[in-house]
Structures are given as structure tokens and as C-alpha cells.
Design an enzyme around this catalytic site. Sequence first.
Site, PDB file in Angstrom:
ATOM      1  N   GLY A   1     -97.873-104.495 -11.156  1.00 37.26           N
ATOM      2  CA  GLY A   1     -97.232-105.119 -12.624  1.00 37.26           C
ATOM      3  C   GLY A   1     -96.036-105.611 -12.300  1.00 37.26           C
TER       4      GLY A   1
ATOM      5  N   GLY B   1    -100.560-101.599 -10.353  1.00 37.46           N
ATOM      6  CA  GLY B   1    -101.364-102.031 -11.569  1.00 37.46           C
ATOM      7  C   GLY B   1    -102.743-102.443 -11.295  1.00 37.46           C
TER       8      GLY B   1
ATOM      9  N   GLU C   1     -96.263 -96.214  -5.867  1.00 37.05           N
ATOM     10  CA  GLU C   1     -95.044 -96.240  -6.722  1.00 37.05           C
ATOM     11  C   GLU C   1     -93.955 -95.185  -6.090  1.00 37.05           C
ATOM     12  OE1 GLU C   1     -98.181 -97.934  -8.975  1.00 37.05           O
ATOM     13  OE2 GLU C   1     -98.218 -96.155  -7.520  1.00 37.05           O
TER      14      GLU C   1
ATOM     15  N   ASP D   1     -99.206 -94.883 -11.814  1.00 36.86           N
ATOM     16  CA  ASP D   1     -99.760 -95.219 -13.242  1.00 36.86           C
ATOM     17  C   ASP D   1    -100.945 -95.994 -13.616  1.00 36.86           C
ATOM     18  OD1 ASP D   1     -98.436 -97.492 -12.338  1.00 36.86           O
ATOM     19  OD2 ASP D   1     -97.656 -97.886 -14.341  1.00 36.86           O
TER      20      ASP D   1
END
Length: 345
Positions: free
Chosen positions: A61, A109, A132, A140
Amino acid sequence: MIVAVEGRVGRLRLDRPEALHAHTEAMCRTMIDALLAWRTDNRVEAVLIDHAAGRGFCAGGDVRTAAESGRGDGAVAHAFFATEYQLNHLLYVYAKPILAVMDGVTMGGGVGLALPARYRIATERTMFAMPETTIGLFPDAGAGRYLSRLPGRMGEYLALTSARLDGAECLALGLATHFVPSARIEEAKQALIADPRAADAILAAFAEAPPAAAILDRIADIDRLFAADRLEDMIDALAADSGAWAAATLANLRIKSPTSCKVALRELRAARHLTDFADEMRMEYGLAWHLCQRHDFIEGVRALLVDKDNAPRWDPSTPEGVTDTMLDTIFAPLPPEAAWEPLRL
């Protein structure tokens, strides 16, 4: 984003090659709108997610924008994560078959886009990771669910170390369903577009036996050295091991955000008990909501993606400094008006 109906397939093509197709909130919204429209479109029998050009499927992301927002009121970051997670959930519950082509970089993402798919196609160019903890966030986009359901302590290992897997390793761990050589990917896509109902037969025809999956040789080490529930105990186990792999893994783990690592461990423990994917996304949104304005996320993005000095200054700087009280605050439920909800379908 390039959105089109080709043959009997709705096609979502990530088209941001300068950023390895890292998706923005606007891109997520475009995908959501297309998926919602295709739910009742009889022309569309399946959905194909791939990338238009460049060497990556999706690097994740748009965390740079999220971190910039985190320096202020966090509103833009909160909106991005809310929309991204609604997309992840929509893909997870989507009634029509989804095919994701994980050719190239598939991280963060990007994993959240690929793993809800019924058909997850890896190649020899696949580079899979949840990185991450390197930027002060946490695994996530649904990764809590996916990693927590891997065998043994593989999920903890991948979540903490940001270790990269190739296509053969993704197939061996069940993260991919098929291995197709990259030279045949375009031909396979065209066959799937022409007859998506024959996806099983088409992919069986194009798939080949992958090279040996090196990660399988490390399963015993991973299960042994990451067996503890506490990050400090895992570090002690790695430090006590005389092997070169343990030493390299320990050196890698020491550069990660201690806060992110402890959040990831608690996240995976909680995720194992969540049966509804919406509950997983509610938990992850709460974590993102809290972490996007904390020091480590802003500092991690600065060090890795902005200044690129690769020298983040974590706070706290050691696992011992990350207390249970701090974690309780990060995992605290959001007030009803701020909580995440899936799209109403």
C-alpha cells in the site's frame, strides 16, 4: 488502475510501475467499484488481478502517504486503511472466482490482494514477503489470518523477520495454488480470459513442477527457534544457537521495530481464534489506526522509503522496552464511531 471486461473476465490491472504498483486509496476505491458492479454483471464469470507492466505484482500500500498523514491528524491514513481493508474483505467474500497472478514482487498489501483469490499463480519471479516490521507497522491486509494458519511457527517467522519467499516456496506452503513459468503467463492469462469456467483444467495444463522449496529445509529450525511466545525468548534461542542460519536470522531480527514485532506476535495469537474475516479486519484496522501516528511507523517509512538511510531509530529501541501496557493501548478497541466495518453488500 486499468479496469476492463475481457471475454468473460473482469480484469483489474495494477498500473503504477514507478512504485512497483503500490496501491493508493483511489486505486482501492476503483477496484471496489468494479468488483461491486461485476457482482451482478452476467458477462463476468471470474475476476483476474494482475499488473500491467514492470517487475512487480504489487509492493504493498501507499505507506509513504499514510506516514505523512500520521505526522498530523492521521485522517488520510485512517481513510486509506479503512478503504484498503474493505477491499481485502470484499475479495475474501466475493462469490465469483478470483485469479491472482503473483508474478514478481508480492508484498504487504499485495499479499492482501492475492491471497483471498481462489487461484493464486506464482512464477519463478515471485518475491513474497510481509515486510511491515521493517517499517514500524505490522503484517496487515488480512495477513494475521493467513500467517496464523501456516504450519508450526512459520507464520511467526515470516511476520517477525520479513523473510522473502520465492514462487516454489509459496506453492510448498500453500500460499500459491499453481506454479507457472513466467514465459507462459501471458498465454495462460489469455486462455483463462477465453474460458474462465475451465480454470482448473487450464492451470493444470500450464503449471509445471517448481524447483525445490528451500524453506522446507528450515522448518525444523524455525519451529525450534521460534517456539517461544515472547520475542525476548526467541532472541535468546537464536543467540544460543551456533549455526550460521540462526546468526543471520538474529541479525535480521535485531534491525526490526521491537514494537512492531511484539504487535505481530500478539496479532497472530489473536487471529488464530477469529473465524470471521471481518473480525480479523476490525482488529487489524484498530492496530493500523493506533500505529500510523506512532513514532516507529513514521520513522520506519522515513528510513526505508524517504531518506533511504536504512538506519531507523526505534523507540523503544529494545524488546524489553515494549511493555504489556503499551501493547494493551495499541490493541484497545476503537470507539464505535471510529471502528471499521465491511461494505454493506
